[in-house]
Design a protein around this motif. Structure first.
Motif, mmCIF file in Angstrom:
data_model
loop_
_atom_site.group_PDB
_atom_site.id
_atom_site.type_symbol
_atom_site.label_atom_id
_atom_site.label_comp_id
_atom_site.label_asym_id
_atom_site.label_seq_id
_atom_site.Cartn_x
_atom_site.Cartn_y
_atom_site.Cartn_z
ATOM 1 N N PRO A 51 48.024 33.471 62.126
ATOM 2 C CA PRO A 51 48.931 34.081 62.835
ATOM 3 C C PRO A 51 48.582 33.930 64.628
ATOM 4 N N VAL A 52 47.528 32.572 65.150
ATOM 5 C CA VAL A 52 47.899 32.987 66.463
ATOM 6 C C VAL A 52 48.561 31.294 67.172
ATOM 7 N N CYS A 53 48.317 30.297 66.350
ATOM 8 C CA CYS A 53 48.881 29.117 66.433
ATOM 9 C C CYS A 53 50.087 28.730 65.267
ATOM 10 N N PRO A 93 38.406 33.434 57.630
ATOM 11 C CA PRO A 93 39.192 34.539 57.577
ATOM 12 C C PRO A 93 38.538 35.498 58.144
ATOM 13 N N SER A 94 39.806 36.512 58.457
ATOM 14 C CA SER A 94 39.654 37.937 59.075
ATOM 15 C C SER A 94 41.012 39.378 58.179
ATOM 16 N N CYS A 126 40.949 29.683 67.013
ATOM 17 C CA CYS A 126 41.888 31.106 66.585
ATOM 18 C C CYS A 126 41.675 32.175 66.003
ATOM 19 N N ARG A 127 40.817 32.797 65.363
ATOM 20 C CA ARG A 127 39.869 33.578 64.942
ATOM 21 C C ARG A 127 39.356 34.259 65.965
ATOM 22 N N GLU A 128 38.903 34.129 66.804
ATOM 23 C CA GLU A 128 38.131 34.725 67.828
ATOM 24 C C GLU A 128 39.979 35.447 69.051
ATOM 25 N N LEU A 129 40.303 35.019 69.275
ATOM 26 C CA LEU A 129 41.133 35.250 70.197
ATOM 27 C C LEU A 129 41.808 36.069 69.047
#
Length: 75
Positions: free
Chosen positions: A19-21, A32-33, A47-50
């Motif tokens: 969903p970020v890039c 995953p998150s 990307c996960r951290e953003l």
């Protein structure tokens, strides 16, 4: 677990969209998150951290592309 829930497990889709890039990622190797009951997959830790810092910024624009909320499947 009750007797009718034994043997049920959730299985991820083969691919999903970060969903970020916006990249399509293979979920087996993705980062995953879980947010608000939905599993999101990311191409990288960055990307996960953003996403985890401000999920509301990315969740709305990815509603049509990310996986469905976690629900057990018969397997």
């Amino acid at each position: 677990l009750g007797p009718d829930r034994r043997g049920l497990r959730w299985e991820p889709p083969e691919t999903d969209v970060d969903p970020v890039c916006g990249k399509t990622v293979k979920t087996a190797g993705a980062k995953p998150s879980v947010y608000d009951g939905t599993v999101y997959y990311f191409c990288s830790r960055d990307c996960r951290e953003l996403f985890e810092t401000a999920p509301h910024l990315y969740r709305d624009r990815s509603e049509d592309t990310h996986s469905e909320p976690m629900e057990p499947s018969d397997a």
